[in-house]
Design a protein around this motif. Structure first.
Motif, PDB file in Angstrom:
ATOM      1  N   MET A   1      16.462  86.579  71.346  1.00  0.00           N
ATOM      2  CA  MET A   1      15.788  85.489  71.038  1.00  0.00           C
ATOM      3  C   MET A   1      14.867  85.692  69.771  1.00  0.00           C
ATOM      4  O   MET A   1      14.591  84.733  69.126  1.00  0.00           O
ATOM      5  N   LEU A   2      14.201  86.632  69.886  1.00  0.00           N
ATOM      6  CA  LEU A   2      13.008  87.029  68.945  1.00  0.00           C
ATOM      7  C   LEU A   2      13.743  87.166  67.515  1.00  0.00           C
ATOM      8  O   LEU A   2      13.425  86.574  66.449  1.00  0.00           O
ATOM      9  N   MET A   3      14.912  87.984  67.655  1.00  0.00           N
ATOM     10  CA  MET A   3      15.819  88.336  66.260  1.00  0.00           C
ATOM     11  C   MET A   3      16.316  87.040  65.884  1.00  0.00           C
ATOM     12  O   MET A   3      15.946  86.999  64.359  1.00  0.00           O
ATOM     13  N   CYS A   4      16.873  86.142  66.553  1.00  0.00           N
ATOM     14  CA  CYS A   4      17.552  85.055  65.977  1.00  0.00           C
ATOM     15  C   CYS A   4      16.536  84.132  65.497  1.00  0.00           C
ATOM     16  O   CYS A   4      16.619  83.622  64.124  1.00  0.00           O
ATOM     17  N   SER A   5      15.403  83.990  66.067  1.00  0.00           N
ATOM     18  CA  SER A   5      14.109  83.321  65.500  1.00  0.00           C
ATOM     19  C   SER A   5      13.576  83.756  64.222  1.00  0.00           C
ATOM     20  O   SER A   5      13.549  82.992  63.264  1.00  0.00           O
ATOM     21  N   ALA A   6      13.407  84.954  64.115  1.00  0.00           N
ATOM     22  CA  ALA A   6      12.930  85.782  62.894  1.00  0.00           C
ATOM     23  C   ALA A   6      13.803  85.139  61.690  1.00  0.00           C
ATOM     24  O   ALA A   6      13.649  85.055  60.658  1.00  0.00           O
ATOM     25  N   ILE A   7      15.228  85.617  62.150  1.00  0.00           N
ATOM     26  CA  ILE A   7      16.338  85.248  61.026  1.00  0.00           C
ATOM     27  C   ILE A   7      16.343  83.894  60.570  1.00  0.00           C
ATOM     28  O   ILE A   7      16.475  83.559  59.418  1.00  0.00           O
ATOM     29  N   GLU A   8      16.020  82.830  61.614  1.00  0.00           N
ATOM     30  CA  GLU A   8      16.037  81.491  61.227  1.00  0.00           C
ATOM     31  C   GLU A   8      14.790  81.251  60.172  1.00  0.00           C
ATOM     32  O   GLU A   8      15.037  80.649  59.262  1.00  0.00           O
ATOM     33  N   HIS A   9      13.797  82.018  60.474  1.00  0.00           N
ATOM     34  CA  HIS A   9      12.690  81.744  59.635  1.00  0.00           C
ATOM     35  C   HIS A   9      12.687  82.545  58.327  1.00  0.00           C
ATOM     36  O   HIS A   9      12.240  82.069  57.342  1.00  0.00           O
ATOM     37  N   LEU A  10      13.402  83.568  58.241  1.00  0.00           N
ATOM     38  CA  LEU A  10      13.824  84.281  56.968  1.00  0.00           C
ATOM     39  C   LEU A  10      14.804  83.553  56.119  1.00  0.00           C
ATOM     40  O   LEU A  10      14.436  83.217  54.974  1.00  0.00           O
ATOM     41  N   LEU A  11      15.567  82.823  56.763  1.00  0.00           N
ATOM     42  CA  LEU A  11      16.590  81.678  56.087  1.00  0.00           C
ATOM     43  C   LEU A  11      15.697  80.440  55.447  1.00  0.00           C
ATOM     44  O   LEU A  11      16.014  80.080  54.517  1.00  0.00           O
ATOM     45  N   LEU A  12      14.835  80.196  56.580  1.00  0.00           N
ATOM     46  CA  LEU A  12      13.906  78.854  55.622  1.00  0.00           C
ATOM     47  C   LEU A  12      13.217  79.584  54.418  1.00  0.00           C
ATOM     48  O   LEU A  12      12.934  78.603  53.593  1.00  0.00           O
ATOM     49  N   ILE A  13      12.561  80.445  54.378  1.00  0.00           N
ATOM     50  CA  ILE A  13      11.718  81.233  53.263  1.00  0.00           C
ATOM     51  C   ILE A  13      12.880  81.187  52.230  1.00  0.00           C
ATOM     52  O   ILE A  13      12.410  80.819  51.032  1.00  0.00           O
ATOM     53  N   ASN A  14      14.043  81.523  52.521  1.00  0.00           N
ATOM     54  CA  ASN A  14      15.253  81.977  51.266  1.00  0.00           C
ATOM     55  C   ASN A  14      15.274  80.486  50.606  1.00  0.00           C
ATOM     56  O   ASN A  14      15.427  80.393  49.518  1.00  0.00           O
ATOM     57  N   ALA A  15      15.497  79.356  51.606  1.00  0.00           N
ATOM     58  CA  ALA A  15      15.493  78.391  51.021  1.00  0.00           C
ATOM     59  C   ALA A  15      14.288  77.673  50.181  1.00  0.00           C
ATOM     60  O   ALA A  15      14.581  77.113  49.238  1.00  0.00           O
ATOM     61  N   GLU A  16      13.306  77.871  50.620  1.00  0.00           N
ATOM     62  CA  GLU A  16      11.901  77.336  50.101  1.00  0.00           C
ATOM     63  C   GLU A  16      11.675  78.236  48.972  1.00  0.00           C
ATOM     64  O   GLU A  16      11.454  77.495  47.724  1.00  0.00           O
ATOM     65  N   THR A  17      12.306  79.344  48.572  1.00  0.00           N
ATOM     66  CA  THR A  17      12.021  80.341  47.347  1.00  0.00           C
ATOM     67  C   THR A  17      13.338  80.184  46.504  1.00  0.00           C
ATOM     68  O   THR A  17      13.162  80.692  45.453  1.00  0.00           O
TER      69      THR A  17
END
Length: 172
Positions: free
Chosen positions: A55-71
């Protein structure tokens, strides 16, 4: 959050310490401090590799994808997804990242297809806001400013709806 993280660390509650690190990363992301956010989130992912918490891993990956999109760093989507212990390839956030990547490559049909896939996976008003946000960015990339403005107005409508619902939610 930093104080909570330190308290969890001092008490030996490592799992909670890393949940708090994800919150810290999310806060940095909302402040547009993407480097600091990415650092915190990558530490969470690294910890999850040796301390299984899907659960923590998937949430962290989703946040990383959001950062990826924003940058705008859309070339490493599949690398980020591959970090997951579960199949994330059909998640809404993944389709949104692929849509934005396709838009940067000027592939409007692929971008539209991924936006449609994201809509098929939307479950709530917050999901709709994410999709509108990405679609707005994509329309701007294609120079379709009239439709981008329409989408921007829809985003405001949804944000107003959320705010209105919060005002009418009882506190107790």
């Amino acid at each position: 959050y930093e104080l909570a993280r330190k308290l969890y660390e001092a008490d030996g509650k490592t799992r909670y310490q890393y949940y708090t690190k994800l919150d810290i990363g999310n806060t940095y992301m909302r402040l547009n401090k993407y480097d600091l956010a990415q650092k915190e989130i990558l530490e969470v992912i690294e910890w999850c590799r040796t301390n299984p918490d899907n659960m923590l891993m998937c949430s962290a990956i989703e946040h990383l994808l959001l950062i990826n999109a924003e940058t705008g760093e859309n070339d490493n989507i599949d690398t980020i997804i591959s970090l997951s212990p579960t199949d994330m390839s059909d998640k809404m956030i993944v389709h949104l990242n692929h849509a934005l990547a396709a838009a940067h490559l000027k592939d409007s049909s692929k971008a539209t297809a991924h936006i449609n896939q994201a809509w098929a996976r939307a479950n709530n008003i917050q999901d709709s806001l994410y999709i509108y946000h990405f679609d707005f960015k994509i329309k701007k990339l294609f120079g379709d400013y009239a439709n981008a403005l329409d989408i921007f107005e829809e985003m405001y409508h949804y944000q107003d709806t959320i705010t209105r619902e919060l005002f009418y939610t009882p506190l107790l």
